[in-house]
Motif scaffolding. Structure first.
Motif, mmCIF file in Angstrom:
data_model
loop_
_atom_site.group_PDB
_atom_site.id
_atom_site.type_symbol
_atom_site.label_atom_id
_atom_site.label_comp_id
_atom_site.label_asym_id
_atom_site.label_seq_id
_atom_site.Cartn_x
_atom_site.Cartn_y
_atom_site.Cartn_z
ATOM 1 N N LYS A 63 0.821 -1.217 0.000
ATOM 2 C CA LYS A 63 0.000 0.000 0.000
ATOM 3 C C LYS A 63 0.852 1.264 0.000
ATOM 4 C CE LYS A 63 -3.525 2.380 2.744
ATOM 5 N NZ LYS A 63 -4.396 2.278 3.934
ATOM 6 N N TYR A 64 1.944 1.250 0.773
ATOM 7 C CA TYR A 64 2.781 2.436 0.907
ATOM 8 C C TYR A 64 4.015 2.416 0.001
ATOM 9 C CZ TYR A 64 -0.259 3.431 4.809
ATOM 10 O OH TYR A 64 -1.374 3.692 5.573
ATOM 11 N N GLY A 65 4.061 1.471 -0.958
ATOM 12 C CA GLY A 65 5.181 1.413 -1.898
ATOM 13 C C GLY A 65 6.483 1.005 -1.258
ATOM 14 N N MET A 66 6.409 0.233 -0.201
ATOM 15 C CA MET A 66 7.600 -0.216 0.516
ATOM 16 C C MET A 66 7.848 -1.721 0.328
ATOM 17 S SD MET A 66 9.080 2.186 2.092
ATOM 18 C CE MET A 66 8.690 3.798 1.507
ATOM 19 N N ASP A 67 7.367 -2.276 -0.763
ATOM 20 C CA ASP A 67 7.434 -3.718 -0.970
ATOM 21 C C ASP A 67 8.590 -4.145 -1.878
ATOM 22 O OD1 ASP A 67 6.178 -2.479 -3.098
ATOM 23 O OD2 ASP A 67 4.765 -4.112 -3.458
ATOM 24 N N SER A 68 9.723 -3.476 -1.725
ATOM 25 C CA SER A 68 10.933 -3.865 -2.458
ATOM 26 C C SER A 68 12.139 -3.657 -1.551
ATOM 27 C CB SER A 68 11.100 -3.021 -3.730
ATOM 28 O OG SER A 68 11.422 -1.682 -3.394
ATOM 29 N N ILE A 69 13.208 -4.362 -1.869
ATOM 30 C CA ILE A 69 14.464 -4.207 -1.106
ATOM 31 C C ILE A 69 14.904 -2.748 -1.138
ATOM 32 C CG2 ILE A 69 16.937 -4.771 -1.106
ATOM 33 C CD1 ILE A 69 15.416 -7.110 -0.085
ATOM 34 N N GLU A 70 14.807 -2.127 -2.306
ATOM 35 C CA GLU A 70 15.261 -0.743 -2.460
ATOM 36 C C GLU A 70 14.470 0.215 -1.573
ATOM 37 O OE1 GLU A 70 16.269 -3.251 -5.826
ATOM 38 O OE2 GLU A 70 14.291 -2.735 -5.074
ATOM 39 N N ALA A 71 13.153 0.061 -1.539
ATOM 40 C CA ALA A 71 12.319 0.953 -0.736
ATOM 41 C C ALA A 71 12.581 0.767 0.753
ATOM 42 C CB ALA A 71 10.841 0.714 -1.049
ATOM 43 N N ILE A 72 12.677 -0.483 1.184
ATOM 44 C CA ILE A 72 12.933 -0.760 2.609
ATOM 45 C C ILE A 72 14.317 -0.262 2.990
ATOM 46 C CG2 ILE A 72 13.161 -2.566 4.361
ATOM 47 C CD1 ILE A 72 11.073 -4.170 2.659
ATOM 48 N N THR A 73 15.294 -0.507 2.128
ATOM 49 C CA THR A 73 16.658 -0.036 2.377
ATOM 50 C C THR A 73 16.679 1.483 2.531
ATOM 51 O OG1 THR A 73 17.637 -1.891 1.192
ATOM 52 C CG2 THR A 73 18.997 0.069 1.414
ATOM 53 N N SER A 74 15.954 2.176 1.684
ATOM 54 C CA SER A 74 15.914 3.641 1.732
ATOM 55 C C SER A 74 15.325 4.146 3.044
ATOM 56 C CB SER A 74 15.106 4.175 0.554
ATOM 57 O OG SER A 74 15.007 5.572 0.626
ATOM 58 N N ILE A 75 14.219 3.561 3.484
ATOM 59 C CA ILE A 75 13.594 4.055 4.715
ATOM 60 C C ILE A 75 14.423 3.690 5.947
ATOM 61 C CG2 ILE A 75 11.998 2.167 5.252
ATOM 62 C CD1 ILE A 75 9.894 4.446 5.759
ATOM 63 N N VAL A 76 15.059 2.518 5.930
ATOM 64 C CA VAL A 76 15.935 2.162 7.056
ATOM 65 C C VAL A 76 17.138 3.097 7.077
ATOM 66 C CG1 VAL A 76 17.435 0.364 8.039
ATOM 67 C CG2 VAL A 76 15.185 -0.251 7.133
ATOM 68 N N THR A 77 17.683 3.395 5.922
ATOM 69 C CA THR A 77 18.856 4.269 5.828
ATOM 70 C C THR A 77 18.533 5.698 6.250
ATOM 71 O OG1 THR A 77 19.753 2.940 4.017
ATOM 72 C CG2 THR A 77 20.623 5.172 4.262
ATOM 73 N N ASN A 78 17.465 6.256 5.692
ATOM 74 C CA ASN A 78 17.181 7.690 5.851
ATOM 75 C C ASN A 78 16.084 8.023 6.846
ATOM 76 O OD1 ASN A 78 19.064 8.395 3.737
ATOM 77 N ND2 ASN A 78 17.572 7.478 2.347
ATOM 78 N N ASN A 97 20.720 -6.445 4.705
ATOM 79 C CA ASN A 97 20.318 -7.699 5.349
ATOM 80 C C ASN A 97 18.981 -7.558 6.079
ATOM 81 O OD1 ASN A 97 22.712 -8.772 4.406
ATOM 82 N ND2 ASN A 97 23.686 -8.889 6.404
ATOM 83 N N VAL A 98 18.803 -6.462 6.787
ATOM 84 C CA VAL A 98 17.540 -6.276 7.509
ATOM 85 C C VAL A 98 16.400 -6.052 6.520
ATOM 86 C CG1 VAL A 98 17.513 -3.785 8.019
ATOM 87 C CG2 VAL A 98 16.607 -5.388 9.675
ATOM 88 N N ALA A 99 16.664 -5.374 5.423
ATOM 89 C CA ALA A 99 15.636 -5.178 4.397
ATOM 90 C C ALA A 99 15.231 -6.521 3.785
ATOM 91 C CB ALA A 99 16.139 -4.222 3.314
ATOM 92 N N ALA A 100 16.208 -7.379 3.514
ATOM 93 C CA ALA A 100 15.919 -8.710 2.968
ATOM 94 C C ALA A 100 15.092 -9.526 3.960
ATOM 95 C CB ALA A 100 17.222 -9.441 2.634
ATOM 96 N N TYR A 101 15.435 -9.421 5.234
ATOM 97 C CA TYR A 101 14.691 -10.139 6.273
ATOM 98 C C TYR A 101 13.247 -9.636 6.359
ATOM 99 C CZ TYR A 101 13.094 -11.554 10.877
ATOM 100 O OH TYR A 101 12.339 -12.057 11.918
ATOM 101 N N VAL A 102 13.055 -8.336 6.358
ATOM 102 C CA VAL A 102 11.707 -7.761 6.456
ATOM 103 C C VAL A 102 10.859 -8.215 5.272
ATOM 104 C CG1 VAL A 102 10.401 -5.588 6.289
ATOM 105 C CG2 VAL A 102 12.324 -5.780 7.881
#
Length: 111
Positions: A63-78, A97-102
């Motif tokens: 729903k929030y466009g966070m369903d990819s490694i890149e999106a999760i990585t970006s939000i964890v990073t920033n 690694n945490v993005a892949a796990y999520v």
């Protein structure tokens, strides 16, 4: 003929660059450890104690466009809004690694 081969090669490279390879077992094991230390306080079992609707479940990630490694990585990073940034606390590899796990856990419905 050379131009045709070059075009085929470019097309092939563009196609394979759009596919994300599944995470390795080592990445998700490391991701699980990192998640339990840094993320589970707010996101226990993929939930969100701060904003219930913005959890780590598959439906919410999509729903929030966070369903990819890149999106999760970006939000964890920033970080974003109430979500803290982890770029100064975790390495790029740890964030990956945490993005892949999520993402893997969301696919499994956090079971």
């Amino acid at each position: 003929m050379k131009k045709l081969l070059a075009m085929i090669l470019v097309t092939f490279l563009l196609l394979i660059s759009t596919f994300t390879l599944p995470a390795s077992a080592a990445e998700t094991v490391n991701g699980e450890q990192i998640f339990s230390v840094h993320c589970a306080g707010c996101h226990i079992n993929g939930g969100n104690i701060v904003r219930r609707g913005k959890n780590l479940k598959k439906q919410a990630l999509k729903k929030y466009g966070m369903d990819s490694i890149e999106a999760i990585t970006s939000i964890v990073t920033n970080g974003k809004n109430n979500m803290s940034a982890y770029k100064d606390r975790l390495t790029e590899q740890q964030i990956q690694n945490v993005a892949a796990y999520v993402l893997e856990q969301a696919q499994k419905d956090w079971r």
